[in-house]
Design a protein around this motif. Sequence first.
Motif, PDB file in Angstrom:
ATOM      1  N   ARG A   1       0.823  -1.199   0.000  1.00  0.00           N
ATOM      2  CA  ARG A   1       0.000   0.000   0.000  1.00  0.00           C
ATOM      3  C   ARG A   1       0.864   1.258   0.000  1.00  0.00           C
ATOM      4  O   ARG A   1       1.959   1.292   0.589  1.00  0.00           O
ATOM      5  CB  ARG A   1      -0.982  -0.019   1.160  1.00  0.00           C
ATOM      6  CG  ARG A   1      -0.389  -0.002   2.543  1.00  0.00           C
ATOM      7  CD  ARG A   1      -1.492  -0.019   3.614  1.00  0.00           C
ATOM      8  NE  ARG A   1      -2.508   0.952   3.297  1.00  0.00           N
ATOM      9  CZ  ARG A   1      -3.805   0.654   3.094  1.00  0.00           C
ATOM     10  NH1 ARG A   1      -4.226  -0.586   3.242  1.00  0.00           N
ATOM     11  NH2 ARG A   1      -4.656   1.594   2.770  1.00  0.00           N
TER      12      ARG A   1
ATOM     13  N   PRO B   1      -3.483   2.758   6.104  1.00  0.00           N
ATOM     14  CA  PRO B   1      -4.923   2.684   5.841  1.00  0.00           C
ATOM     15  C   PRO B   1      -5.671   3.835   6.497  1.00  0.00           C
ATOM     16  O   PRO B   1      -5.286   4.301   7.576  1.00  0.00           O
ATOM     17  CB  PRO B   1      -5.330   1.337   6.451  1.00  0.00           C
ATOM     18  CG  PRO B   1      -4.255   1.012   7.421  1.00  0.00           C
ATOM     19  CD  PRO B   1      -3.001   1.593   6.865  1.00  0.00           C
ATOM     20  N   PRO B   2      -6.726   4.327   5.867  1.00  0.00           N
ATOM     21  CA  PRO B   2      -7.492   5.433   6.444  1.00  0.00           C
ATOM     22  C   PRO B   2      -8.315   4.955   7.635  1.00  0.00           C
ATOM     23  O   PRO B   2      -8.510   3.753   7.833  1.00  0.00           O
ATOM     24  CB  PRO B   2      -8.388   5.868   5.281  1.00  0.00           C
ATOM     25  CG  PRO B   2      -8.598   4.611   4.495  1.00  0.00           C
ATOM     26  CD  PRO B   2      -7.283   3.865   4.579  1.00  0.00           C
TER      27      PRO B   2
ATOM     28  N   PRO C   1     -12.926   3.782   5.032  1.00  0.00           N
ATOM     29  CA  PRO C   1     -12.817   3.875   3.570  1.00  0.00           C
ATOM     30  C   PRO C   1     -13.801   4.885   3.002  1.00  0.00           C
ATOM     31  O   PRO C   1     -14.820   5.202   3.623  1.00  0.00           O
ATOM     32  CB  PRO C   1     -13.172   2.454   3.116  1.00  0.00           C
ATOM     33  CG  PRO C   1     -14.090   1.941   4.177  1.00  0.00           C
ATOM     34  CD  PRO C   1     -13.580   2.529   5.470  1.00  0.00           C
TER      35      PRO C   1
ATOM     36  N   ASP D   1      -8.941   1.800   0.825  1.00  0.00           N
ATOM     37  CA  ASP D   1      -9.016   3.250   0.674  1.00  0.00           C
ATOM     38  C   ASP D   1     -10.363   3.663   0.089  1.00  0.00           C
ATOM     39  O   ASP D   1     -10.914   4.695   0.467  1.00  0.00           O
ATOM     40  CB  ASP D   1      -7.888   3.751  -0.243  1.00  0.00           C
ATOM     41  CG  ASP D   1      -6.521   3.586   0.396  1.00  0.00           C
ATOM     42  OD1 ASP D   1      -6.314   4.133   1.496  1.00  0.00           O
ATOM     43  OD2 ASP D   1      -5.668   2.887  -0.189  1.00  0.00           O
ATOM     44  N   ARG D   2     -10.869   2.849  -0.829  1.00  0.00           N
ATOM     45  CA  ARG D   2     -12.158   3.144  -1.464  1.00  0.00           C
ATOM     46  C   ARG D   2     -12.980   1.872  -1.600  1.00  0.00           C
ATOM     47  O   ARG D   2     -12.430   0.787  -1.806  1.00  0.00           O
ATOM     48  CB  ARG D   2     -11.961   3.771  -2.850  1.00  0.00           C
ATOM     49  CG  ARG D   2     -11.341   5.156  -2.826  1.00  0.00           C
ATOM     50  CD  ARG D   2     -11.368   5.795  -4.206  1.00  0.00           C
ATOM     51  NE  ARG D   2     -10.722   7.094  -4.200  1.00  0.00           N
ATOM     52  CZ  ARG D   2     -10.607   7.885  -5.271  1.00  0.00           C
ATOM     53  NH1 ARG D   2     -11.103   7.491  -6.434  1.00  0.00           N
ATOM     54  NH2 ARG D   2      -9.994   9.044  -5.187  1.00  0.00           N
TER      55      ARG D   2
ATOM     56  N   VAL E   1      -7.347  -0.462  -2.860  1.00  0.00           N
ATOM     57  CA  VAL E   1      -6.249   0.099  -2.073  1.00  0.00           C
ATOM     58  C   VAL E   1      -5.266   0.740  -3.048  1.00  0.00           C
ATOM     59  O   VAL E   1      -4.978   0.180  -4.107  1.00  0.00           O
ATOM     60  CB  VAL E   1      -5.535  -0.992  -1.250  1.00  0.00           C
ATOM     61  CG1 VAL E   1      -4.288  -0.433  -0.573  1.00  0.00           C
ATOM     62  CG2 VAL E   1      -6.477  -1.579  -0.198  1.00  0.00           C
ATOM     63  N   ARG E   2      -4.766   1.917  -2.688  1.00  0.00           N
ATOM     64  CA  ARG E   2      -3.753   2.547  -3.539  1.00  0.00           C
ATOM     65  C   ARG E   2      -2.409   1.878  -3.264  1.00  0.00           C
ATOM     66  O   ARG E   2      -1.936   1.862  -2.129  1.00  0.00           O
ATOM     67  CB  ARG E   2      -3.649   4.050  -3.272  1.00  0.00           C
ATOM     68  CG  ARG E   2      -2.711   4.762  -4.263  1.00  0.00           C
ATOM     69  CD  ARG E   2      -2.423   6.180  -3.807  1.00  0.00           C
ATOM     70  NE  ARG E   2      -3.575   7.042  -3.909  1.00  0.00           N
ATOM     71  CZ  ARG E   2      -3.919   7.716  -5.010  1.00  0.00           C
ATOM     72  NH1 ARG E   2      -3.181   7.605  -6.103  1.00  0.00           N
ATOM     73  NH2 ARG E   2      -4.982   8.483  -5.016  1.00  0.00           N
TER      74      ARG E   2
END
Length: 235
Positions: A54, A58-59, A62, A111-112, A135-136
């Motif tokens: 990643r 992580p946020p 998401p 992430d999204r 995930v980025r």
Amino acid sequence: MPRLARPAALIFLVLLAGCVSAPRGPVWQTQPPPPSSPYVADPGRDDATIAEMRAAPPPAAPELASGRNPAGDQNRLAAQGFVRVGTARYSGTDADVRAEADRQGRAVGADRVLLYAPQATGATTVADWNAAFFVRFKLPFGATFRDLTAAERANLGGDGVQIGSVVGGTPASRANLLAGDFVVQVNGRPVTGRSAFQEQLKALGGRAVTLTVVRNGETLQRVVRLGVVASPSAQ
């Protein structure tokens, strides 16, 4: 009278036994549980790989959004460095689905999350929601690649790898590498296969390298400024 009373008494006892054995009230049957909609990780997207690859921690939660077209959305996000790590199917209300997708997204560090509402297709109605988790990733090279077939090696006169999909905005994309290109050398050294190419990328991470590429029978030179490769599985 006593002789007549005996048959009547027997009939009464039989009826009484029937009443005792008959169930009283409604018969409750155990209902089957609703169909489960487990999260399914994409191949090679285990927790350890996600944590290593990643681009950022992580946020806290998401970003949830409505998807339009799964394939189109995946290509659009790939151009921004987002990689799909898994999918899930959910049933329930909009609020319930969002809550469950948020919970699963936190669990995998997404992430999204894109949500696809149930849709009617002709006479068929798709009752379940679909979710895709992204995930980025750090993409030091930015393209997939595979080993060559025997026929491809014979045609090239040697070994190498063939480029698959190229992610926009990555070193491979900026160097104008295209799907279908054959990479046969890195800085003049032969590429002997997928594993060897991965190791070369890892060893040269953070540097500009010259790839010898065969495209439609023409030999080209492409300079790629690599990012830092986190692991041999990085592409």
